[in-house]
Design an enzyme around this catalytic site. Structure first.
Site, short mmCIF file in Angstrom:
data_model
loop_
_atom_site.label_atom_id
_atom_site.label_comp_id
_atom_site.label_asym_id
_atom_site.label_seq_id
_atom_site.Cartn_x
_atom_site.Cartn_y
_atom_site.Cartn_z
N ASP A 112 0.70 -1.12 -0.05
CA ASP A 112 0.09 0.10 -0.02
C ASP A 112 0.96 1.13 -0.10
O ASP A 112 1.58 1.49 0.99
CB ASP A 112 -1.01 0.20 1.15
CG ASP A 112 -1.68 1.15 1.16
OD1 ASP A 112 -2.75 0.99 0.51
OD2 ASP A 112 -1.69 2.12 1.85
N TYR A 144 2.57 9.90 -0.50
CA TYR A 144 3.65 9.11 0.72
C TYR A 144 5.04 9.70 0.07
O TYR A 144 6.06 9.62 0.94
CB TYR A 144 3.48 8.03 0.72
CG TYR A 144 2.12 7.36 1.42
CD1 TYR A 144 1.21 8.23 1.86
CD2 TYR A 144 2.05 5.89 1.54
CE1 TYR A 144 -0.01 7.56 2.40
CE2 TYR A 144 0.78 5.54 2.12
CZ TYR A 144 -0.24 6.30 2.47
OH TYR A 144 -1.36 6.01 2.97
N LYS A 165 -2.65 5.75 -4.75
CA LYS A 165 -3.84 6.64 -4.16
C LYS A 165 -3.56 7.81 -5.13
O LYS A 165 -2.24 8.37 -5.06
CB LYS A 165 -4.14 6.67 -2.91
CG LYS A 165 -3.89 5.55 -2.26
CD LYS A 165 -4.30 5.36 -0.69
CE LYS A 165 -3.88 4.38 0.16
NZ LYS A 165 -2.52 4.55 0.70
N HIS A 186 -7.94 8.97 -2.57
CA HIS A 186 -7.12 9.06 -1.24
C HIS A 186 -8.22 9.49 -0.34
O HIS A 186 -8.20 8.91 0.83
CB HIS A 186 -5.91 9.83 -1.14
CG HIS A 186 -4.94 9.34 -0.05
ND1 HIS A 186 -3.72 9.45 -0.44
CD2 HIS A 186 -5.21 8.89 1.16
CE1 HIS A 186 -2.96 9.00 0.86
NE2 HIS A 186 -3.94 8.68 1.80
N1 LIG Z 1 -5.75 5.82 3.25
C1 LIG Z 1 -5.33 6.62 4.26
O1 LIG Z 1 -5.80 7.71 4.55
C2 LIG Z 1 -4.36 6.15 5.25
C3 LIG Z 1 -4.05 6.76 6.41
C4 LIG Z 1 -2.81 6.45 7.25
C5 LIG Z 1 -2.22 5.13 6.89
N2 LIG Z 1 -2.52 4.51 5.74
C6 LIG Z 1 -2.07 3.33 5.43
O2 LIG Z 1 -1.92 2.18 6.77
C7 LIG Z 1 -0.69 1.77 6.77
C8 LIG Z 1 -0.64 1.50 8.39
O3 LIG Z 1 -1.08 2.80 9.00
P1 LIG Z 1 -0.35 3.44 10.09
O4 LIG Z 1 1.28 3.26 9.93
O5 LIG Z 1 -0.76 4.81 10.52
O6 LIG Z 1 -0.49 2.62 11.60
P2 LIG Z 1 -0.27 1.28 12.10
O7 LIG Z 1 0.06 0.17 11.24
O8 LIG Z 1 -1.59 1.05 13.23
O9 LIG Z 1 0.85 1.30 13.30
C9 LIG Z 1 2.28 1.61 13.02
C10 LIG Z 1 3.04 1.86 14.10
O10 LIG Z 1 3.09 0.76 15.11
C11 LIG Z 1 4.21 0.02 15.22
N3 LIG Z 1 4.33 -1.21 15.01
C12 LIG Z 1 4.10 -2.10 13.99
N4 LIG Z 1 4.00 -3.14 14.11
C13 LIG Z 1 4.23 -3.51 15.55
C14 LIG Z 1 4.64 -4.51 16.54
N5 LIG Z 1 4.49 -5.78 16.09
N6 LIG Z 1 4.87 -4.35 17.68
C15 LIG Z 1 4.88 -2.86 18.30
N7 LIG Z 1 4.90 -2.04 17.28
C16 LIG Z 1 4.52 -2.25 16.13
C17 LIG Z 1 5.08 0.73 14.11
O11 LIG Z 1 6.70 1.05 14.45
P3 LIG Z 1 7.84 0.33 13.72
O12 LIG Z 1 7.63 0.80 12.43
O13 LIG Z 1 9.11 1.26 14.51
O14 LIG Z 1 7.91 -1.13 14.03
C18 LIG Z 1 4.36 2.05 13.93
O15 LIG Z 1 4.84 3.16 14.95
C19 LIG Z 1 0.13 3.02 6.41
O16 LIG Z 1 1.50 2.70 6.23
C20 LIG Z 1 -0.50 3.34 5.09
O17 LIG Z 1 -0.03 2.47 4.08
C21 LIG Z 1 -3.74 4.75 5.01
#
Ligand SMILES: NC(=O)c1ccc[n+]([C@@H]2O[C@H](COP(=O)([O-])OP(=O)(O)OC[C@H]3O[C@@H](n4cnc5c(N)ncnc54)[C@H](OP(=O)(O)O)[C@@H]3O)[C@@H](O)[C@H]2O)c1
Length: 276
Positions: A46, A51, A76, A109
């Site tokens: 994704d 980004y 997106k 998006h």
């Molecule tokens: N469509 C949209 O508007 C939108 C908006 C936001 C996000 N997204 C997509 O969704 C994806 C994920 O969302 P997100 O990055 O906001 O949040 P997330 O995946 O809920 O959380 C990521 C955070 O959790 C930590 N983490 C991941 N696995 C872990 C584990 N096993 N143990 C402990 N900590 C862990 C990561 O740190 P480390 O990297 O240090 O492990 C990072 O700080 C994004 O990368 C993006 O592709 C889309």
């Protein structure tokens, strides 16, 4: 390495049941992370024009020995590119940065209702799909009224709506609407950006299964019927996060996890977000 199930989209294509999120990695970080994620077994990726890492994602994908049809790439359309002609141009630019001849899933998006261009943008996505340049088309952060409007205007239902969803923001109503319309839900921030990992209820369920809190939260998304898109920059976490298809949460676990839904967003509200 675990076998990741494939789910059917409403257009006949199949999508892996978990994906790798690439925000907020920059190009060099994304290149390394995507290669690492491929070796852990991720096949759904994704990214987004906003980004700024499509180029790194594309290079990472090319550097690994995997067939194009074995991976599923999502990008997106950003807010400033909404509108029919500008969507067409933005799509070409994304394709070039990704170094691909087609994209598996192209999403709008954010709806940005204040600009009122999402219907025109959706018409462009419908045309791109007709032209065979993208396999599946969908949206992100669309509320039910936005979904109804684009479906009424074109007769084409998005294959996917990617929304914020985690145990503290369970999105039960949106899931119900998506199910009725035949739209697959993708969950962004499935770990609540890390905010739900320390929750004691999650900890207790994790202990019952001898799993990590992250695995429980991601498995919860899967059992709610959505596709989680966790991001981690750490190989050990990436690997653990994908190992969620060899255990099942019981009804009691699901009921316990339902108690932590505080309707808490970690991100922007789609009704007011002005992402450019
Ligand atoms: N469509 C949209 O508007 C939108 C908006 C936001 C996000 N997204 C997509 O969704 C994806 C994920 O969302 P997100 O990055 O906001 O949040 P997330 O995946 O809920 O959380 C990521 C955070 O959790 C930590 N983490 C991941 N696995 C872990 C584990 N096993 N143990 C402990 N900590 C862990 C990561 O740190 P480390 O990297 O240090 O492990 C990072 O700080 C994004 O990368 C993006 O592709 C889309």
């Amino acid at each position: 390495m675990q076998n990741i199930p494939l789910l059917s989209l409403n257009d006949g294509y199949k999508i892996p049941a978990i994906g790798y999120g690439t925000y907020p990695l920059d190009n060099p970080q994304a290149e390394t992370a995507v290669r690492e994620a491929l070796s852990c077994g991720y096949r759904l990726f994704d990214t987004a024009a906003n980004y700024g890492n499509e180029s790194g994602v594309g290079t990472g994908l090319l550097s690994f020995d995997v067939g194009r049809t074995d991976i599923f790439v999502t990008t997106k359309l950003r807010g400033r590119d909404q509108g029919y002609d500008s969507t067409m141009r933005a799509f070409d630019a994304s394709l070039q940065r990704l170094k691909m001849s087609y994209i598996d899933l192209y999403l709008i998006h954010w709806p940005l209702p204040m600009k009122d261009l999402y219907v025109e943008s959706w018409k462009a996505l419908v045309q791109l799909q007709k032209d065979g340049r993208v396999r599946s088309i969908g949206v992100s952060n669309f509320l039910p009224e936005h979904l109804t409007r684009i479906i009424d205007a074109t007769g084409v239902t998005p294959a996917v709506n990617q929304i914020e969803m985690h145990a503290d923001f369970a999105q039960r109503e949106a899931l119900e609407v998506h199910k009725k319309l035949g739209i697959l839900t993708e969950a962004w921030s499935p770990l609540g950006r890390g905010s739900v990992l320390e929750n004691p209820v999650v900890g207790r369920v994790a202990q019952r299964h001898n799993r990590t809190p992250a695995q429980v939260l991601l498995r919860w998304v899967v059992q709610m019927g959505a596709v989680p898109l966790p991001k981690s920059a750490h190989p050990a976490r990436m690997k653990a996060n994908i190992e969620i298809f060899d255990f099942e949460l019981s009804e009691t676990d699901m009921n316990d996890l339902a108690t932590i839904d505080g309707n808490h967003r970690t991100g922007a509200d789609p009704a007011t977000c002005t992402e450019e």
